[in-house]
Each structure stands twice: as C-alpha cells, then as structure tokens.
Design an enzyme around this catalytic site. Structure first.
Site, short mmCIF file in Angstrom:
data_model
loop_
_atom_site.label_atom_id
_atom_site.label_comp_id
_atom_site.label_asym_id
_atom_site.label_seq_id
_atom_site.Cartn_x
_atom_site.Cartn_y
_atom_site.Cartn_z
CE1 TYR A 144 -19.01 14.33 -9.82
CE2 TYR A 144 -16.76 13.58 -10.08
CZ TYR A 144 -17.99 13.86 -10.62
OH TYR A 144 -18.21 13.66 -11.95
CE LYS A 194 -34.83 18.18 -10.62
NZ LYS A 194 -35.57 18.24 -11.91
CG ASP A 226 -35.20 19.05 -15.31
OD1 ASP A 226 -34.88 20.21 -14.96
OD2 ASP A 226 -36.30 18.55 -15.00
CG ASP A 250 -19.12 14.52 -14.90
OD1 ASP A 250 -18.13 14.67 -15.63
OD2 ASP A 250 -19.68 13.42 -14.70
CG ASP A 254 -18.86 14.58 -20.97
OD1 ASP A 254 -17.86 15.27 -20.67
OD2 ASP A 254 -18.83 13.33 -21.03
C1 IPM Z 1 -14.36 14.81 -15.95
C2 IPM Z 1 -14.38 13.31 -15.79
C3 IPM Z 1 -14.11 12.96 -14.33
C4 IPM Z 1 -15.22 13.57 -13.50
C5 IPM Z 1 -13.98 11.46 -14.06
C6 IPM Z 1 -12.98 10.81 -14.97
C7 IPM Z 1 -13.66 11.18 -12.62
O1 IPM Z 1 -15.59 12.80 -16.24
O2 IPM Z 1 -13.30 15.42 -15.69
O3 IPM Z 1 -15.38 15.37 -16.33
O4 IPM Z 1 -16.27 12.95 -13.32
O5 IPM Z 1 -15.03 14.69 -13.01
MG MG Z 2 -16.88 14.21 -17.12
#
Ligand code: IPM
Ligand code: MG
Length: 367
Positions: A144, A194, A226, A250, A254
């Site tokens: 990042y 990884k 993975d 990240d 999710d």
């Molecule tokens: C998160 C989001 C952010 C990230 C984006 C919006 C920059 O996806 O907080 O997980 O990638 O960290």
């Molecule tokens: Mg995210």
C-alpha cells in the site's frame, strides 16, 4: 472527560453515527463519565464542502489530533467516483489518516453469533455454533505504501509498479498485537503469508516464529494466503486470531466479513502507538462495511457495527472497559431478543423487524 473526534462521512455514515452517539449518551449516563465530541468533515462530505479540494481538510486532522480517539462512519459513493483517484474519499481520506496517525494495527473481528448462523452464506452444518475470528491486519506498510510506486513509459509502453516492503520492526509490532489479543482469547494465532514466493513473507514467517517465543502459552501456525482463503470458508470455526500483512488482510478480512453474515454487525479498530504510561491506544474506530449508498437516508441501515465501534473506542482508547463490556452485552441481548434490521432478518418466528433508530433504542433499553 474524554475527547473524541466524530467523522460521520457519507452514505449511511451520518445516520448510524447519530444512533451510536445516542447510545453513547446512555452509556455515559450509566457509567458516569463524559465525552467532549468534535464533529469534522471527511470523505465526500468534505469534498462537497471544499469545492472538491480535499476529502480530508486540515481542520479535520486537527480535530483528530486534539482527541483521544476517532469515531469514524464511512466514506465514498457514486457522486465522487469519477474524481482523480488521489482525492477520492477512500484513498484520499482513509489512507492518509492511517499514515498520519501511524495506525498500524487493524483489528477486524469476524463474529457470527449462534443466533445469526442463518445469515452466513456458509452451510449451517459447517458453523452450527457460529464463530468468532479476530483478523489482525498490518495497516501502514507493505504494498500500500511501499516505494517506488508509479507509472512510466518503458520501451514504448506504459508500465506501472508497486513495491511490497516490510521492516522487521513493523512485522514484530503487529505480531505482538496479535499474540497479546490471543492471550485474552483462545490462545491460537494463525499467521498468513506467501512465504513460498515472497521475500517479505519469508521475513514475516521467521519473525512470527521469533515473536511466538515470547508467548509460550499461545500456539502459532502458518498458512499460505491462498490456502487461508479456502480454509476460512471451509472451517471458519477453527480459527482464533489471524494475523497478516496489509494487502492479504484487506482481502481476507472482506472474506471473513462476508462469511460472518452481515457486514452491518462488524466494527473495527485501527490502533496506533500506546499513549505514554498507559495501556491505551490512539485509534480510529469504524464499521467494517462501507457507506452503502443504495440504502442511505432510508433509516433502515443496521447501526450495530457503528455502536460496537464506539464500544471498541471505549475499550482501547478511553479506558472505559466496564462500559464497553456492558454495551457489548446489551447488543448481544438485543440480537438474542430477535430484533432484526433487514440485513439480518429471515422472517422467522420471534423476530421483530426494526429500523436504524429502533435498533439503537433497543440497545439503550437493554443497557
Ligand atoms: C479497507 C478498504 C480500504 C483498504 C480502501 C478503501 C482504501 O478496502 O479498509 O479495507 O484497502 O484498506
Ligand atoms: Mg478492504
């Protein structure tokens, strides 16, 4: 007296924030403390107010600097999607806030309560008792923020590049956060990397093994990312604490949020360094879900992720752990009693469909 910065942002942010602040009022009355709140603009709301100059005005940073912690709503929406990437609400506000305040430790609980397993897309026989995973994501390093990062012409065609880089000290400090969290839980850490491909991951794994030496009561295992993605949807109930680098975190967080059933239930904390002489962190607290523009302004969004984010703020930045416990318990009772916003409703017997405000009222009643 505690000071908090309140950044409601866009979409459902303002409406769930309003409810979480009402809940906070009730918590303060019951536990006899007060917070001084400074509201500030962020995201699309800030772009609108500054003629598209910035999603993170200086005044907002100053309000955050003057606070003990930041309660954040959510940012972004279709209205700002076509602005230059650097000033888009997510990239232009969230990432600089993380960097500016050194918020390196992102705690994302992935909890599926036993009474909400029906909301999980995982086959219910695989998660009969729900699950409770804590994802600890490194938040200020890796690809990042690594340099060089950019785009140029090479041999007549555009080339773009990002750099994944980690210092050992950055890996150590996030691992300590994960192990410390595991000590309060089931004492198991799964480190995700990884290491079969990436140099950063080889260093990550070595460091994880070293740090584990300081926590003899905690067991450590390793998964390639993975495989971790597969195991999470096959056996989510088998994990306790997951710790991983920024980009993997990240993605996995999710996935974890999705399998837990409703994003509307999940808070998150992004912690920086400890305040001198205390066990409290400066931190930013926000729902794991986004601004949900499709349901904004209708009074139907689930406020629980925002309410639980306030609870994490109480616990990690304000030192009001008892109040946080009470608030978490009140939320759990609200769910047990069958109150459901649309995102977690099934229409089963014993459920009561409620809107944003009624859900917060129900939590306040149970405090
Ligand atoms: C998160 C989001 C952010 C990230 C984006 C919006 C920059 O996806 O907080 O997980 O990638 O960290
Ligand atoms: Mg995210």
């Amino acid at each position: 007296m505690h000071r908090i910065a309140v950044l409601a942002g866009d979409g459902i942010g303002p409406e769930v924030m309003t409810e979480s602040l009402r809940v906070l009022d009730a918590v303060e009355a019951k536990f006899d403390f007060t917070t001084e709140r400074t509201e500030a603009l962020v995201g699309g709301a800030a772009l609108d107010a500054t003629d598209n100059e910035t999603p993170l005005p200086k005044a907002t940073i100053q309000a955050c600097e003057a606070s003990d912690g930041i309660l954040f709503g959510s940012v972004g929406g279709p209205k700002w999607e076509n602005l230059p990437p650097d000033i888009q609400p997510e990239r232009g506000a969230l990432l600089p806030l993380r960097k500016h305040f050194g918020l390196f430790a992102n705690l994302r609980p992935g909890v599926c309560l036993p009474s909400l397993t029906h909301a999980s897309p995982i086959k219910n026989e695989l998660v009969p008792d729900g699950f409770d995973v804590l994802c600890v994501r490194e938040l200020t390093g890796g690809v990042y923020f690594g340099t060089p990062k950019g785009r140029e012409e090479r041999d007549g065609e555009p080339v773009a590049f990002d750099t994944m880089v980690y210092k050992k000290s950055e890996i150590e400090r996030i691992l300590h956060v994960a192990f410390t969290a595991a000590m309060q839980r089931d004492k198991r850490v799964t480190s995700v990397d990884k290491a079969n491909v990436l140099a950063t991951s080889v260093l990550w794994r070595e460091t994880a093994i070293e740090v584990a030496g300081h926590y003899p009561d905690v067991t450590l295992d390793h998964l390639y990312v993975d495989n971790a993605a597969m195991q999470l949807c096959r056996r989510p109930g088998s994990f306790d604490v997951l710790v991983t680098e920024n980009l993997f975190g990240d993605i996995l967080s999710d996935e974890m949020a999705m399998i837990s059933g409703s994003l509307g239930m999940l808070p998150s904390a992004s912690l920086g360094s400890k305040k001198e002489g205390t066990d409290l962190y400066f931190g930013m607290y926000e729902p794991s879900g986004g601004s949900a523009p499709d349901i904004a302004g209708q009074g139907i969004a689930n406020p629980i992720a925002q309410i639980l984010s306030a609870s994490m703020l109480l616990r990690y930045s304000l030192g009001e752990g008892e109040a946080a416990d009470a608030l978490d318990a009140a939320v759990a009772r609200t769910i047990d009693d069958g109150l459901r916003t649309g995102d977690i409703a099934t229409g089963a017997e014993g459920e009561t469909r409620v809107g944003t405000r009624e859900m917060a009222d129900a939590v306040i009643e149970r405090l």
